[in-house]
Design a protein around this motif. Structure first.
Motif: not given
Length: 261
Positions: A114-131
């Motif tokens: 958990x990191x309150x500074x990490x938005x769902x949008x930012x997380x989604x972009x990083x996950x998409x790279x691994x996707x």
């Protein structure tokens, strides 16, 4: 629908887990810890040896259970295959190499601690790279809900998949954990996630006792999760019993078979 189980939920000994799978006429086994080592810590040579042992019995590996992204996103020191690696990307590449060796279609992952500074949008972009990296290798990713991570409830999982149409990342639902989290989710959000979920970790939880129990003895309504998946050849259901004990897993397996009948 295919049934599988995490190998060390039955026994830390791989041979014993394979014997159980064959006895129950299961097609798949899911790998996490093999003979005391997490699958991600295996050397390439030992991974090939274990893969040969499994395939020689006719059993297939459905997924690798890994701790990928179960750390804070600013960490940069990762251990895998008995050595240190320099980046998350290198770690992930080696995970995909292991998946290729075992013939596993899926790799389970997390969403950072958990990191309150990490938005769902930012997380989604990083996950998409691994996707995209996994897509090139023909591998699909299973995203866990975990109370210590950024995706820690149904609502956040729903937000993520509502905003990102991942080509090869799927929700991984642990049925008992949904109850254990006491998550105040909306039923339509849960149903949306179930509709795009092809891989379930099947567990049961007793809200009054506040502990995981054998399938059928807790508060999980399995029809909610599986009723529409029974005839879906693409769906895989992995048994997660109350304890990592062979007898408990066998009892859970019998409960599931009885329910399916």
């Amino acid at each position: 629908m295919e049934i599988t189980f995490i190998n060390d939920e039955y026994s830390p000994n791989l041979d014993e887990a394979i014997t159980f799978a064959r006895k129950q006429e299961l097609k798949y086994i899911e790998l996490r810890n093999i003979d005391g080592k997490n699958v991600t810590d295996l050397t390439i040579d030992s991974a090939y040896a274990y893969a040969d042992k499994i395939t020689s019995t006719g059993i297939l590996v459905s997924a690798l259970v890994t701790p990928f992204l179960y750390w804070y996103r600013k960490e940069n020191n990762f251990g895998i295959l008995g050595q240190q690696v320099d980046s998350q990307e290198e770690y992930f590449i080696k995970l995909m190499d292991l998946a290729d060796i075992f013939g596993a279609r899926y790799i389970s992952i997390y969403s950072y601690l958990q990191d309150d500074s990490l938005t769902v949008e930012e997380l989604g972009k990083q996950l998409d790279e691994y996707s995209q990296m996994a897509l090139e290798r023909g591998i699909e990713l299973l995203l866990n809900i975990d109370d210590k991570c950024n995706i820690n409830n149904i609502n956040k999982m729903h937000q993520l998949f509502e905003n990102y149409n991942f080509s090869n990342i799927h929700p991984l639902i642990n049925t008992g954990k949904i109850i254990a989290l006491n998550d105040d989710y909306k039923q339509n959000e849960l149903q949306d996630i179930i509709n795009i979920c092809h891989y379930f970790h099947l567990s049961d939880y007793d809200s009054e006792l506040k502990r995981y129990v054998t399938l059928g003895e807790g508060n999980v309504d399995f029809e909610v999760f599986l009723q529409d998946k029974i005839n879906d050849d693409y769906t895989i259901t992995s048994l997660n019993p109350a304890t990592s004990h062979s007898q408990d897993l066998a009892m859970s397996f019998n409960q599931l078979v009885d329910w399916l009948d």
